[in-house]
Write an enzyme that holds these catalytic residues in place. Structure first.
Site, mmCIF file in Angstrom:
data_model
loop_
_atom_site.group_PDB
_atom_site.id
_atom_site.type_symbol
_atom_site.label_atom_id
_atom_site.label_comp_id
_atom_site.label_asym_id
_atom_site.label_seq_id
_atom_site.Cartn_x
_atom_site.Cartn_y
_atom_site.Cartn_z
ATOM 1 N N ALA A 97 20.339 4.298 -40.211
ATOM 2 C CA ALA A 97 21.549 5.162 -40.035
ATOM 3 C C ALA A 97 21.196 6.882 -38.843
ATOM 4 C CB ALA A 97 21.763 5.445 -41.010
ATOM 5 N N ARG A 126 21.266 6.848 -35.665
ATOM 6 C CA ARG A 126 21.477 6.518 -34.250
ATOM 7 C C ARG A 126 22.940 5.747 -34.116
ATOM 8 N NH1 ARG A 126 19.015 2.405 -31.238
ATOM 9 N NH2 ARG A 126 17.613 1.349 -32.137
ATOM 10 N N LYS A 168 21.348 -12.398 -35.993
ATOM 11 C CA LYS A 168 22.922 -11.894 -36.264
ATOM 12 C C LYS A 168 23.477 -13.196 -35.855
ATOM 13 C CE LYS A 168 23.306 -7.533 -35.074
ATOM 14 N NZ LYS A 168 22.954 -6.245 -36.673
ATOM 15 N N VAL A 222 12.165 -1.430 -43.184
ATOM 16 C CA VAL A 222 13.614 -2.434 -44.223
ATOM 17 C C VAL A 222 12.601 -3.969 -44.082
ATOM 18 C CG1 VAL A 222 15.552 -1.552 -43.476
ATOM 19 C CG2 VAL A 222 14.889 -3.630 -42.431
ATOM 20 N N SER A 240 26.835 -8.986 -34.526
ATOM 21 C CA SER A 240 27.428 -8.535 -33.430
ATOM 22 C C SER A 240 28.491 -9.590 -32.577
ATOM 23 C CB SER A 240 25.811 -8.788 -32.249
ATOM 24 O OG SER A 240 26.289 -8.347 -30.820
ATOM 25 N N TYR A 297 18.070 -12.281 -30.631
ATOM 26 C CA TYR A 297 18.959 -11.539 -31.316
ATOM 27 C C TYR A 297 20.412 -11.948 -31.712
ATOM 28 C CZ TYR A 297 22.411 -7.300 -31.182
ATOM 29 O OH TYR A 297 23.160 -6.423 -31.978
ATOM 30 N N ILE A 343 29.894 -1.933 -27.812
ATOM 31 C CA ILE A 343 30.464 0.043 -28.431
ATOM 32 C C ILE A 343 29.312 0.624 -27.910
ATOM 33 C CG2 ILE A 343 30.551 1.153 -30.566
ATOM 34 C CD1 ILE A 343 32.184 -1.438 -30.435
#
Length: 245
Positions: free
Chosen positions: A11, A13, A157, A62, A140, A153, A186
């Site tokens: 969280a 950025r 996802k 994490v 994503s 990636y 985004i």
């Protein structure tokens, strides 16, 4: 959205920051998780507080269950049990598959998939025990269509889709929900650092003709965290300007 106690991973950025700030606008108590950007996390905490919420920074990798457990203890001490977990932490290590190393493959899957597992398992009892527990995972558009140089990636996802839908079945027994948000392109550093010709091609490929705003993703997450989404679970909600039409 009514005030809740929320944890947002990654969280400090981008989309994670936008989600934390949106929760702050709703008067929520927010645990701002970060891996190494302590100064950036403190700035998010200030922004959440300025918006009307309460917040603490909580450091944790994490991928490390022990660190996630320590994060849980910090959140518990500050705010008590949580209502909402947003699994947003992620990284990318982009390279064409023929040149991708096992380390590059594993590092991306570890953060996205092991990270979601570790955090969800650690906060699971809180979500189940909440009056309206919410698990929200960030995926994503790349999970649906793939992308050059992003085999790791895209795979990670896409795995989030199956994880979300399975948890939706299991959490439903206790009245809690699990949903997924799949943003398109985004306006974050991951996108704005791309060459201008690629960004222009993205705009041309997007029916709405532009890059999305972080706030547009955060608003969808806030809806899913609210009581208004109480009959929605197991869904993947696209926020991509119609790019996969």
């Amino acid at each position: 959205m009514e005030p809740k106690t929320c944890v947002v991973t990654g969280a400090s950025r981008g989309i994670g920051r936008g989600i934390a700030e949106r929760f702050g606008e709703a008067g929520c108590s927010v645990a701002v998780n970060y891996h190494s950007s302590a100064e950036a996390a403190r700035a998010v905490v200030s922004a959440v507080e300025d918006a009307g919420g309460a917040a603490i920074p909580v450091q944790a990798d994490v991928t490390d269950p022990e660190q996630v457990e320590l994060m849980y203890e910090d959140v518990k001490e500050a705010f008590g049990s949580i209502d909402v977990l947003v699994n947003n932490a992620g990284i990318n290590q982009d390279v064409f598959f023929e040149n991708m190393t096992h380390e590059q493959w594993g590092a991306v899957l570890d953060v996205h998939l092991d990270g979601a597992f570790n955090c969800t398992q650690t906060f699971y009892d809180d979500i189940v025990g909440a009056e309206s527990g919410r698990l929200i995972n960030i995926s994503s558009i790349v999970a649906k269509g793939g992308n050059l140089g992003q085999a790791n990636y895209a795979t990670a996802k896409a795995g989030i889709f199956g994880f979300t839908r399975t948890l939706a079945h299991e959490l439903a027994r206790e009245g809690s929900t699990a949903n997924c948000v799949a943003p398109g392109f985004i306006e974050t550093s991951m996108v704005t650092d791309l060459p201008e010709e690629i960004i222009e091609q993205v705009r041309e490929d997007t029916p709405l003709g532009r890059i999305g705003d972080v706030e547009e993703v955060a608003d969808v997450v806030a809806f899913l965290a609210s009581e208004r989404s109480s009959f929605i679970t197991g869904e993947v909600i696209d926020v991509n300007g119609g790019m996969d039409l």
